[in-house]
Design a protein around this motif. Structure first.
Motif, PDB file in Angstrom:
ATOM      1  N   HIS A 188      -5.441  31.739  32.364  1.00  0.00           N
ATOM      2  CA  HIS A 188      -4.579  32.779  32.946  1.00  0.00           C
ATOM      3  C   HIS A 188      -3.247  32.862  32.214  1.00  0.00           C
ATOM      4  CE1 HIS A 188      -6.927  33.791  36.606  1.00  0.00           C
ATOM      5  NE2 HIS A 188      -7.438  32.593  36.392  1.00  0.00           N
ATOM      6  N   ARG A 189      -2.645  34.042  32.307  1.00  0.00           N
ATOM      7  CA  ARG A 189      -1.326  34.248  31.705  1.00  0.00           C
ATOM      8  C   ARG A 189      -0.260  33.810  32.705  1.00  0.00           C
ATOM      9  NH1 ARG A 189      -0.444  39.968  29.035  1.00  0.00           N
ATOM     10  NH2 ARG A 189      -0.582  40.627  31.215  1.00  0.00           N
ATOM     11  N   ILE A 190       0.634  32.948  32.243  1.00  0.00           N
ATOM     12  CA  ILE A 190       1.634  32.349  33.131  1.00  0.00           C
ATOM     13  C   ILE A 190       3.042  32.803  32.743  1.00  0.00           C
ATOM     14  CG2 ILE A 190       2.674  30.168  33.883  1.00  0.00           C
ATOM     15  CD1 ILE A 190      -0.045  28.879  33.600  1.00  0.00           C
ATOM     16  N   ALA A 191       3.828  33.121  33.740  1.00  0.00           N
ATOM     17  CA  ALA A 191       5.242  33.456  33.550  1.00  0.00           C
ATOM     18  C   ALA A 191       6.082  32.241  33.923  1.00  0.00           C
ATOM     19  CB  ALA A 191       5.631  34.652  34.410  1.00  0.00           C
ATOM     20  N   GLY A 192       7.110  31.976  33.121  1.00  0.00           N
ATOM     21  CA  GLY A 192       7.968  30.832  33.419  1.00  0.00           C
ATOM     22  C   GLY A 192       9.215  30.856  32.561  1.00  0.00           C
ATOM     23  N   TYR A 193       9.924  29.749  32.555  1.00  0.00           N
ATOM     24  CA  TYR A 193      11.156  29.626  31.771  1.00  0.00           C
ATOM     25  C   TYR A 193      10.860  29.506  30.275  1.00  0.00           C
ATOM     26  CZ  TYR A 193      14.361  28.872  35.704  1.00  0.00           C
ATOM     27  OH  TYR A 193      15.126  29.026  36.824  1.00  0.00           O
ATOM     28  N   ILE A 194      11.789  30.004  29.452  1.00  0.00           N
ATOM     29  CA  ILE A 194      11.759  29.706  28.021  1.00  0.00           C
ATOM     30  C   ILE A 194      12.014  28.202  27.904  1.00  0.00           C
ATOM     31  CG2 ILE A 194      12.871  30.103  25.800  1.00  0.00           C
ATOM     32  CD1 ILE A 194      13.718  32.869  26.897  1.00  0.00           C
ATOM     33  N   PRO A 195      11.080  27.446  27.354  1.00  0.00           N
ATOM     34  CA  PRO A 195      11.186  25.978  27.410  1.00  0.00           C
ATOM     35  C   PRO A 195      12.509  25.407  26.916  1.00  0.00           C
ATOM     36  CG  PRO A 195       8.993  26.596  26.701  1.00  0.00           C
ATOM     37  CD  PRO A 195       9.789  27.868  26.741  1.00  0.00           C
ATOM     38  N   ASP A 196      13.034  25.916  25.800  1.00  0.00           N
ATOM     39  CA  ASP A 196      14.260  25.318  25.270  1.00  0.00           C
ATOM     40  C   ASP A 196      15.528  25.878  25.917  1.00  0.00           C
ATOM     41  OD1 ASP A 196      14.241  27.817  24.128  1.00  0.00           O
ATOM     42  OD2 ASP A 196      14.571  27.147  22.082  1.00  0.00           O
ATOM     43  N   ASP A 200      18.309  22.663  33.552  1.00  0.00           N
ATOM     44  CA  ASP A 200      18.279  21.531  34.486  1.00  0.00           C
ATOM     45  C   ASP A 200      16.847  21.039  34.561  1.00  0.00           C
ATOM     46  OD1 ASP A 200      18.067  20.066  37.084  1.00  0.00           O
ATOM     47  OD2 ASP A 200      20.175  20.632  37.258  1.00  0.00           O
ATOM     48  N   LYS A 201      16.663  19.735  34.460  1.00  0.00           N
ATOM     49  CA  LYS A 201      15.310  19.167  34.457  1.00  0.00           C
ATOM     50  C   LYS A 201      14.539  19.526  35.713  1.00  0.00           C
ATOM     51  CE  LYS A 201      16.939  14.697  36.282  1.00  0.00           C
ATOM     52  NZ  LYS A 201      16.419  14.932  37.657  1.00  0.00           N
ATOM     53  N   GLU A 202      15.241  19.804  36.810  1.00  0.00           N
ATOM     54  CA  GLU A 202      14.573  20.167  38.057  1.00  0.00           C
ATOM     55  C   GLU A 202      13.854  21.508  37.952  1.00  0.00           C
ATOM     56  OE1 GLU A 202      14.204  18.266  40.620  1.00  0.00           O
ATOM     57  OE2 GLU A 202      15.516  16.648  39.934  1.00  0.00           O
ATOM     58  N   LEU A 203      14.172  22.306  36.931  1.00  0.00           N
ATOM     59  CA  LEU A 203      13.563  23.619  36.761  1.00  0.00           C
ATOM     60  C   LEU A 203      12.373  23.605  35.812  1.00  0.00           C
ATOM     61  CD1 LEU A 203      16.826  25.771  36.465  1.00  0.00           C
ATOM     62  CD2 LEU A 203      15.509  25.205  38.515  1.00  0.00           C
ATOM     63  N   ASP A 204      12.045  22.456  35.275  1.00  0.00           N
ATOM     64  CA  ASP A 204      10.920  22.368  34.335  1.00  0.00           C
ATOM     65  C   ASP A 204       9.612  22.231  35.116  1.00  0.00           C
ATOM     66  OD1 ASP A 204       9.440  22.221  32.051  1.00  0.00           O
ATOM     67  OD2 ASP A 204      10.022  20.165  31.545  1.00  0.00           O
ATOM     68  N   TYR A 205       9.314  23.246  35.921  1.00  0.00           N
ATOM     69  CA  TYR A 205       8.142  23.194  36.786  1.00  0.00           C
ATOM     70  C   TYR A 205       6.845  23.075  35.996  1.00  0.00           C
ATOM     71  CZ  TYR A 205      11.678  25.758  39.528  1.00  0.00           C
ATOM     72  OH  TYR A 205      12.830  26.185  40.130  1.00  0.00           O
ATOM     73  N   LEU A 206       6.679  23.917  34.981  1.00  0.00           N
ATOM     74  CA  LEU A 206       5.428  23.950  34.235  1.00  0.00           C
ATOM     75  C   LEU A 206       5.237  22.683  33.415  1.00  0.00           C
ATOM     76  CD1 LEU A 206       5.438  27.692  33.098  1.00  0.00           C
ATOM     77  CD2 LEU A 206       4.346  26.668  35.107  1.00  0.00           C
ATOM     78  N   GLY A 207       6.337  22.176  32.822  1.00  0.00           N
ATOM     79  CA  GLY A 207       6.255  20.928  32.076  1.00  0.00           C
ATOM     80  C   GLY A 207       5.808  19.781  32.961  1.00  0.00           C
ATOM     81  N   GLU A 208       6.281  19.789  34.201  1.00  0.00           N
ATOM     82  CA  GLU A 208       5.897  18.746  35.161  1.00  0.00           C
ATOM     83  C   GLU A 208       4.398  18.773  35.421  1.00  0.00           C
ATOM     84  OE1 GLU A 208       6.752  18.098  39.893  1.00  0.00           O
ATOM     85  OE2 GLU A 208       8.482  18.476  38.609  1.00  0.00           O
TER      86      GLU A 208
END
Length: 301
Positions: A188-196, A200-208
């Motif tokens: 599936h195509r996922i929307a999220g933050y630009i990784p770099d 705030d580490k609390e916003l790295d949902y997809l990386g988690e």
């Protein structure tokens, strides 16, 4: 020496904005006029308050010493005005709140509108920034943060927890393969933050969750939310935002349920400001009530 509060006000604006143009915007003055006033102040003091360069105006050592006293004078003036106005009739004046844009878009407007309804002489400004708000530079009077800062002269109060889940539009779910497990997300195509650009580490949902590919990426929660709402893909969405988009449905709720927290961050020196204390209490109380209401609303989504 004939320095006045007006001189200190201009000095503070340049110190916080680190340029004549930034100070001019705050003061509503021509940058050249700001520059002349700073030059006159420095001449009167017999000391250079700033180190000027192509990068802007940085405080010199005398400027750093001046800053402490200027901020003390600013606070004393604010306290004096509060004392004259009296504190029982209602809140007045201007309060600026810095917040991450998810909170600023989907939670703060209705909370602050309710406070303003009860205090017609109050002016509320919400600064939505995809980064940490710098209170030391007076970008805001107080800030909402997703993690508690540990450095600086700050007061930190936990407001409440909130939850996030994967969500997608009904149209997207009807057009694409079923999502029954985390492994199904790979198709599936996922929307999220630009990784770099995650500030705030609390916003790295997809990386988690071990998801490193983000086909639809933005530093703005609102952009991500609108991609999901328009059926472009799925993404991690604040539960409290879901009531604004009835066509969205949460997915994998039994597998992926993220919990985060909001914190109110204030200048330590503001603890003596009755007006700021009263506004902060109204803000925290209002956010707790509104967030609980919105999250309860979306439990069946």
């Amino acid at each position: 020496m004939s320095e006045s509060w007006d001189d200190l006000r201009i000095f503070l604006a340049v110190a916080r904005g680190e340029s004549l143009s930034a100070a001019g915007r705050v003061l509503r003055m021509d940058p050249a006029t700001v520059g002349r006033r700073i030059a006159r102040l420095e001449q009167g003091l017999g000391a250079a308050l700033f180190v000027k360069s192509q990068q802007g105006y940085a405080l010199s050592e005398p400027g750093e010493r001046m800053l402490r006293h200027a901020e003390a004078a600013e606070q004393a003036l604010s306290l004096a005005m509060e004392a004259v106005r009296g504190g029982a009739e209602g809140l007045s004046g201007q309060v600026r709140i810095g917040a991450p844009d998810g909170c600023a878009n989907f939670l703060l407007p209705q909370v602050c509108a309710a406070i303003a309804d009860e205090n017609p002489d109050l002016e509320v400004q919400i600064v939505a920034l995809p980064r940490v708000v710098n209170l030391s530079r007076r970008e805001a009077d107080m800030a909402i943060a997703v993690s508690a800062p540990t450095a600086g002269r700050l007061m930190v109060q936990k407001i409440t927890d909130y939850r996030l889940h994967f969500a997608a539009s009904e149209d997207y779910l009807a057009r694409n393969a079923p999502i029954r497990a985390v492994n199904d997300l790979n198709g599936h195509r996922i929307a999220g933050y630009i990784p770099d650009m995650i500030f705030d580490k609390e916003l790295d949902y997809l990386g988690e969750l071990g998801l490193t590919r983000v086909p639809l990426a933005s530093n703005s929660v609102s952009v991500q939310f609108n991609w999901v709402r328009q059926g472009a893909g799925l993404g991690i969405v604040h539960d409290f935002a879901l009531p604004t988009a009835p066509g969205l449905r949460r997915v994998l709720t039994d597998v992926v349920s993220l919990k985060r927290s909001f914190y109110l961050v204030r200048h330590t020196d503001d603890r003596r400001h009755e007006r700021m204390n009263r506004f902060a209490k109204a803000l925290v109380d209002g956010m707790r009530v509104e967030l609980a209401r919105l999250e309860a609303f979306c439990q069946n989504v």
